[in-house]
Design a protein around this motif. Structure first.
Motif, PDB file in Angstrom:
ATOM      1  N   ALA A 153       1.023  -1.230  -0.039  1.00 17.45           N
ATOM      2  CA  ALA A 153       0.209  -0.033   0.060  1.00 17.45           C
ATOM      3  C   ALA A 153       0.796   1.053  -0.022  1.00 17.45           C
ATOM      4  CB  ALA A 153      -0.883  -0.004   1.489  1.00 17.45           C
ATOM      5  N   ALA A 154       2.058   1.225   0.554  1.00 15.51           N
ATOM      6  CA  ALA A 154       3.094   2.324   0.611  1.00 15.51           C
ATOM      7  C   ALA A 154       3.857   2.336  -0.835  1.00 15.51           C
ATOM      8  CB  ALA A 154       3.978   2.405   1.894  1.00 15.51           C
ATOM      9  N   GLY A 200      -2.668  -2.859  -1.448  1.00 12.52           N
ATOM     10  CA  GLY A 200      -1.636  -2.847  -2.106  1.00 12.52           C
ATOM     11  C   GLY A 200      -1.890  -2.533  -3.567  1.00 12.52           C
ATOM     12  N   VAL A 201      -2.566  -3.528  -4.275  1.00 14.11           N
ATOM     13  CA  VAL A 201      -2.984  -3.414  -5.723  1.00 14.11           C
ATOM     14  C   VAL A 201      -3.599  -2.123  -5.974  1.00 14.11           C
ATOM     15  CG1 VAL A 201      -4.333  -4.419  -7.309  1.00 14.11           C
ATOM     16  CG2 VAL A 201      -3.185  -5.804  -5.963  1.00 14.11           C
ATOM     17  N   SER A 202      -4.459  -1.435  -5.049  1.00 12.98           N
ATOM     18  CA  SER A 202      -5.136  -0.283  -5.315  1.00 12.98           C
ATOM     19  C   SER A 202      -4.273   0.820  -5.176  1.00 12.98           C
ATOM     20  CB  SER A 202      -6.190  -0.109  -4.049  1.00 12.98           C
ATOM     21  OG  SER A 202      -7.109  -1.183  -4.090  1.00 12.98           O
ATOM     22  N   ALA A 203      -3.257   0.717  -4.654  1.00 13.70           N
ATOM     23  CA  ALA A 203      -2.211   1.858  -4.459  1.00 13.70           C
ATOM     24  C   ALA A 203      -1.334   1.909  -5.609  1.00 13.70           C
ATOM     25  CB  ALA A 203      -1.291   1.618  -3.245  1.00 13.70           C
ATOM     26  N   ARG A 263      -1.404   4.836  -8.604  1.00 14.37           N
ATOM     27  CA  ARG A 263      -0.360   5.378  -9.127  1.00 14.37           C
ATOM     28  C   ARG A 263      -0.036   5.321 -10.579  1.00 14.37           C
ATOM     29  NH1 ARG A 263       5.703   4.490  -7.002  1.00 14.37           N
ATOM     30  NH2 ARG A 263       5.554   2.337  -7.602  1.00 14.37           N
ATOM     31  N   PHE A 264      -0.355   3.997 -11.074  1.00 12.12           N
ATOM     32  CA  PHE A 264      -0.403   4.125 -12.597  1.00 12.12           C
ATOM     33  C   PHE A 264      -1.257   5.216 -13.313  1.00 12.12           C
ATOM     34  CE2 PHE A 264      -1.460   2.541 -16.753  1.00 12.12           C
ATOM     35  CZ  PHE A 264      -0.332   1.911 -17.233  1.00 12.12           C
ATOM     36  N   LYS A 265      -2.314   5.069 -12.894  1.00  7.97           N
ATOM     37  CA  LYS A 265      -3.496   6.257 -13.421  1.00  7.97           C
ATOM     38  C   LYS A 265      -2.928   7.590 -13.218  1.00  7.97           C
ATOM     39  CE  LYS A 265      -7.524   3.644 -12.905  1.00  7.97           C
ATOM     40  NZ  LYS A 265      -7.945   3.644 -14.167  1.00  7.97           N
ATOM     41  N   LYS A 266      -2.047   7.794 -12.257  1.00  6.02           N
ATOM     42  CA  LYS A 266      -1.468   9.293 -12.204  1.00  6.02           C
ATOM     43  C   LYS A 266      -0.603   9.582 -13.308  1.00  6.02           C
ATOM     44  CE  LYS A 266       1.282  12.025  -8.878  1.00  6.02           C
ATOM     45  NZ  LYS A 266       2.250  12.386  -9.651  1.00  6.02           N
TER      46      LYS A 266
END
Length: 479
Positions: free
Chosen positions: A130-131, A222-225, A229-232
């Protein structure tokens, strides 16, 4: 009977070999093996009674320390009861793993302690993912399996790590592409490449979404994070593209500034005819207008990507320089009066609107106006124009390559007699002089208008050269 004796001999021989091997493994002290047996069959504390009797002090200390290590690891696990802070949980898990890892390989960790350690590792791996700390999460998983052994409880985090690794690989691929694009010097090519990448990102997003949906762990922290970040990247590429458009606009701005600073060539400074100077600045004005027309055409084609405030900034610069050129043309056109002013520095107009090449900041130093002469038989007089915004305490500085005297005036200095007759004030602050640099401090307030006039005194040689510069603060710069 002989067969029975043979079998018994074989068994005794095998037992003897095993006994010898065990003795070698346990360094010859039976208390070591007894302590290991007590640890594994009863509890780690049960081994203390045997290991306390180990004769070798160093060996005794080593084995007794295993109990200390185990207790420290167990205490770290027990200390997580009711703890919600991810940092503290991760620290406790790492502590337990490091203590248990240091145990002798023959010592078994009790089942209940293993389960507690596995449960904590699973939670902490999710926190690490997640981090976005995928390496730390992977390292903890690998060490947990080594210390606690394999468990079905790890299956979820294994999938989570794999999905996060896949997403991160795709993200790194895009970042590499961005870095490659940013190395493109041509702004138009960079804009085209970034635009293409921006269009491709929607397809990449779809691929990532497909991976997440098929993973069964898509809702984990974790996967959500990692997906977030990829969408960013969409935002990152948009910012890069915005910067490229801004660079293009400022490229127009720099071209306009460079055109204004373009000097006449092929003649020594000050030896141009008025018609030549006038034609030079009229050509500059035309070129500036042509560059500005290119700018407006570019902005019109990219309305959605070019900020109006940037266009306004360049428009202000263009209009400001056009006004200066108009002023220069007007001054030059007054031929009769100009003829009485002396030689002309080039460029005629200087100011902080056009900084010196390589200066650390645009506000520190202007482009220089240069002058030079040969066969000087007496004092000579020069003139130029300076642009200092109202309220700005900029300094005008004349610097020579030798130490001959310089005086700066507000008025016509064609005649030395006129200077004395009219009692003209020398504007140079001699107390602030540094070397061969002669400063007029707060020139905007001391000069009556845009024109300045200066006298170069006769020196030891008949040749001299120098330059005139506007500083944001000559005193501060010299100190």
């Amino acid at each position: 009977m002989k067969k029975i004796l043979k079998v018994l001999f074989t068994v005794l021989l095998a037992t003897s070999v095993v006994s010898c091997l065990s003795t070698n493994v346990d360094d010859g002290d039976p208390n070591v093996a007894k302590g290991i047996s007590a640890w594994n069959s009863r509890s780690p504390e049960a081994a203390t009674a045997y290991w306390s009797d180990i004769e070798d002090p160093a060996e005794q200390k080593k084995f007794l320390n295993y109990v200390t290590l185990f207790n420290a690891g167990q205490a770290a696990l027990d200390g997580t009861e009711g703890v919600k802070n991810s940092g503290k949980l991760i620290s406790a898990s790492n502590t337990a793993l490091s203590k248990f890892k240091a145990l002798d390989s023959r010592l078994e960790i009790p089942a209940d302690v293993k389960e507690k350690g596995i449960d904590l590792s699973v939670v902490c791996i999710d926190h690490l993912l997640a981090a976005e700390k995928i390496k730390d999460a992977t390292d903890m998983y690998n060490l947990s399996v080594k210390v606690y052994g394999k468990s079905d409880k790890f299956s979820g985090v294994v999938k989570e790590i794999d999905v996060c690794r896949s997403i991160e690989a795709k993200r790194q691929s895009v970042l590499d592409e961005i870095e490659k694009i940013n190395s493109i010097e041509d702004v138009d090519e960079r804009i085209f490449a970034l635009t293409e990448l921006k269009d491709k990102l929607s397809g990449y997003d779809a691929e990532v979404t497909k991976i997440v949906n098929a993973s069964e762990v898509g809702k984990t922290a974790g996967v959500s994070a990692f997906q977030k970040r990829f969408k960013k990247l969409n935002q990152d590429v948009a910012i890069q593209l915005e910067g490229a458009y801004r660079d293009k606009i400022y490229d127009f701005k720099e071209r306009i500034g460079e055109e204004f600073a373009r000097q006449m060539v092929a003649k020594e400074n000050g030896n141009y005819k008025l018609e030549e100077i006038l034609n030079h600045y009229q050509t500059i004005e035309k070129n500036i207008n042509d560059i500005y027309a290119e700018l407006l055409d570019f902005a019109d084609k990219h309305k959605q990507n070019v900020d109006q405030d940037v266009i306004d900034e360049v428009t202000f610069q263009k209009n400001d320089l056009s006004a200066k050129i108009a002023q220069i043309n007007k001054e030059i056109a007054r031929e009769k009066e100009i003829a009485s002013r002396g030689k002309t520095v080039m460029p005629l107009m200087i100011g902080l609107f056009n900084p010196a090449p390589g200066s650390s900041a645009e506000s520190k130093k202007s482009r220089p106006a240069k002058f030079s002469a040969t066969n000087q038989k007496k004092a000579e007089y020069w003139w130029g124009m300076v642009s200092i915004p109202k309220g700005e305490m900029n300094d005008l500085v004349i610097t020579l390559k030798d130490n001959r005297n310089v005086r700066v005036f507000n008025e016509n200095t064609k005649s030395g007699k006129l200077i004395e007759k009219n009692n003209l004030k020398d504007l140079v602050s001699r107390s602030s002089r540094v070397g061969n640099s002669w400063p007029v401090l707060n020139a905007g307030a001391q000069l009556k208008g845009s024109n300045y006039f200066f006298e170069i005194d006769k020196g030891k040689t008949e040749e001299y050269s120098g330059e005139v510069v506007v500083y944001s603060s000559f005193i501060t710069r010299m100190r």
